[in-house]
Write a protein that holds these residues in place. Structure first.
Motif, PDB file in Angstrom:
ATOM      1  N   UNK A   1       0.812  -1.219   0.000  1.00 13.34           N
ATOM      2  CA  UNK A   1       0.000   0.000   0.000  1.00 13.34           C
ATOM      3  C   UNK A   1       0.845   1.269   0.000  1.00 13.34           C
ATOM      4  N   UNK A   2       2.140   1.141   0.202  1.00 12.55           N
ATOM      5  CA  UNK A   2       3.006   2.316   0.263  1.00 12.55           C
ATOM      6  C   UNK A   2       3.243   2.873  -1.137  1.00 12.55           C
ATOM      7  N   UNK A   3       3.023   4.174  -1.363  1.00 10.99           N
ATOM      8  CA  UNK A   3       3.290   4.754  -2.693  1.00 10.99           C
ATOM      9  C   UNK A   3       4.763   4.637  -3.088  1.00 10.99           C
ATOM     10  N   UNK A   4       5.664   4.753  -2.096  1.00 16.11           N
ATOM     11  CA  UNK A   4       7.087   4.659  -2.414  1.00 16.11           C
ATOM     12  C   UNK A   4       7.441   3.282  -2.944  1.00 16.11           C
TER      13      UNK A   4
ATOM     14  N   UNK B   1       7.386  11.330   0.733  1.00 16.32           N
ATOM     15  CA  UNK B   1       6.580  12.190   1.599  1.00 16.32           C
ATOM     16  C   UNK B   1       7.178  13.594   1.695  1.00 16.32           C
ATOM     17  N   UNK B   2       8.515  13.678   1.702  1.00 15.97           N
ATOM     18  CA  UNK B   2       9.168  14.972   1.870  1.00 15.97           C
ATOM     19  C   UNK B   2       9.237  15.807   0.617  1.00 15.97           C
ATOM     20  N   UNK B   3       8.911  15.221  -0.528  1.00 12.34           N
ATOM     21  CA  UNK B   3       8.992  15.978  -1.781  1.00 12.34           C
ATOM     22  C   UNK B   3       7.655  16.105  -2.511  1.00 12.34           C
ATOM     23  N   UNK B   4       6.758  15.142  -2.316  1.00 14.29           N
ATOM     24  CA  UNK B   4       5.520  15.104  -3.098  1.00 14.29           C
ATOM     25  C   UNK B   4       4.299  15.444  -2.254  1.00 14.29           C
ATOM     26  N   UNK B   5       4.239  14.908  -1.052  1.00 13.23           N
ATOM     27  CA  UNK B   5       3.007  15.029  -0.263  1.00 13.23           C
ATOM     28  C   UNK B   5       2.921  16.322   0.537  1.00 13.23           C
ATOM     29  N   UNK B   6       3.985  17.125   0.571  1.00 15.45           N
ATOM     30  CA  UNK B   6       3.945  18.401   1.300  1.00 15.45           C
ATOM     31  C   UNK B   6       4.286  19.533   0.337  1.00 15.45           C
TER      32      UNK B   6
ATOM     33  N   UNK C   1      12.482  19.603  -0.463  1.00 20.17           N
ATOM     34  CA  UNK C   1      12.773  20.555  -1.538  1.00 20.17           C
ATOM     35  C   UNK C   1      13.119  21.919  -0.946  1.00 20.17           C
ATOM     36  N   UNK C   2      12.361  22.336   0.057  1.00 20.82           N
ATOM     37  CA  UNK C   2      12.626  23.617   0.716  1.00 20.82           C
ATOM     38  C   UNK C   2      13.998  23.618   1.384  1.00 20.82           C
ATOM     39  N   UNK C   3      14.299  22.559   2.131  1.00 19.09           N
ATOM     40  CA  UNK C   3      15.591  22.482   2.818  1.00 19.09           C
ATOM     41  C   UNK C   3      16.739  22.396   1.819  1.00 19.09           C
ATOM     42  N   UNK C   4      16.518  21.685   0.714  1.00 17.92           N
ATOM     43  CA  UNK C   4      17.557  21.582  -0.306  1.00 17.92           C
ATOM     44  C   UNK C   4      17.827  22.942  -0.939  1.00 17.92           C
TER      45      UNK C   4
END
Length: 354
Positions: A29-32, A136-141, A150-153
């Motif tokens: 069930x995990x999108x990743x 989660x850190x790039x697509x879902x937020x 993306x923001x931190x990068x």
């Protein structure tokens, strides 16, 4: 297709299939996991297509294409994933056995393996856990959210680019001075080499503290640390490049009564361009490292370094690994941009396309 590539082709196919089989043991069930399976299936299809095409064209010699370059990359990637999963089992198994003993549970080998790949705070997270954190850190937020990689990068990238620009300019100026002033060659170059023997982890806090005492904070201290790491490869590369013209060519321009600056602009500088781009490939990656290290002693609230700090404080190893992968992606993108600029510059200067 070379003999080495013909031997690597079946091995890469087997490793990709093995990594794909491992993903079917995980949470469907995990999108990743879905994206990881999709990528592995695409890689397997590419390998199969390559094998079919090479079966027909083996007797003809041909130039290396993108497919030729992709096979070793796919092989190494599949090998890394397989080794990563195996290492996660051995690293996480002791804790999982202790946890099962406290819970009074007896796990079979397969159950133990699956548990080592699904711990919330593992010693070494499995690849699919890191992939899920990246997703989660790039697509879902939102990209402007403090939880977005993306923001931190981007925060880290901004100080990286500034430091890289400063280090490149400084390195080129020092190289020009060393080539044209013999005294600098003997006096300055040894100190430049010595400066790189000092660990950056020792230099970074000193720079931060000294600049903070004069109210210089924000992006500039991190950029200076990036410049400290990036100027050295540019200096060494440009010194070698500016000295690369042959004596015969130097004698020729002297025959035409060229001045020192005419010799520099017409001969030395064009000859140094390949060395320049080779050195800044190293420098731009070093700048990223410097920016990340510069974020550690400042207690920054944004940037890849801040994600590493936060993850280490709360034992969020999955987030730490996701931040490291994000930093690696940024480094790859930066080096790729430099490589493209190198090829465009070479083409403008009249080099034959590869």
């Amino acid at each position: 297709m070379t003999a080495l590539q013909s031997r690597l082709l079946p091995i890469s196919g087997l490793l990709i299939l093995l990594a794909l089989a491992i993903t079917f043991l995980l949470d469907a069930t995990s999108p990743a996991i879905g994206w990881l399976r999709f990528a592995l299936i695409g890689a397997a299809a590419l390998v199969a297509l390559r094998a079919a095409l090479d079966g027909e064209s083996e007797r003809h010699e041909r130039k290396a294409t993108t497919r030729d370059k992709a096979i070793p990359v796919l092989l190494i990637t599949a090998l890394i994933i397989v080794v990563w999963y195996v290492a996660a089992i051995f690293m996480n198994a002791p804790f999982q056995r202790d946890q099962d003993k406290r819970d009074g549970v007896t796990s079979t080998t397969s159950e133990l393996v699956l548990k080592t790949w699904s711990q919330p705070k593992p010693t070494m997270p499995a690849p699919h856990q890191v992939a899920e954190a990246l997703y989660k850190g790039t697509v879902t937020v939102k990209m402007t959210s403090a939880r977005s990689l993306v923001y931190h990068s981007w925060v880290t990238l901004s100080s990286t680019l500034l430091g890289f620009a400063m280090g490149t300019v400084l390195g080129v100026l020092i190289a020009v001075g060393i080539v044209h002033v013999p005294a600098l060659d003997k006096s300055l170059l040894p100190w430049i080499i010595t400066s790189q023997t000092i660990p950056i982890l020792a230099v970074a806090p000193m720079i931060i503290v000294v600049l903070a005492s004069v109210n210089v904070t924000g992006i500039l201290p991190k950029a200076l640390i990036s410049a400290y790491l990036s100027f050295f490869p540019v200096t060494v590369g440009m010194v070698k490049g500016l000295r690369s013209p042959e004596v015969m060519h130097l004698d020729l321009v002297h025959t035409y009564n060229a001045t020192r600056w005419q010799t520099f602009w017409k001969l030395r500088l064009p000859a140094s361009i390949p060395f320049f781009f080779t050195s800044i490939k190293v420098a731009v990656a070093a700048s990223l490292v410097g920016a990340i290290v510069g974020e550690l002693p400042t207690g920054a609230v944004a940037g890849i370094g801040s994600k590493l700090l936060a993850g280490s404080y709360y034992s969020q190893t999955i987030d730490v690994w996701a931040a490291l992968i994000a930093g690696s992606v940024v480094a790859v993108l930066l080096v790729t941009v430099v490589d493209i600029a190198s090829k465009l510059t070479a083409r403008i200067m009249g080099a034959r396309p590869e």
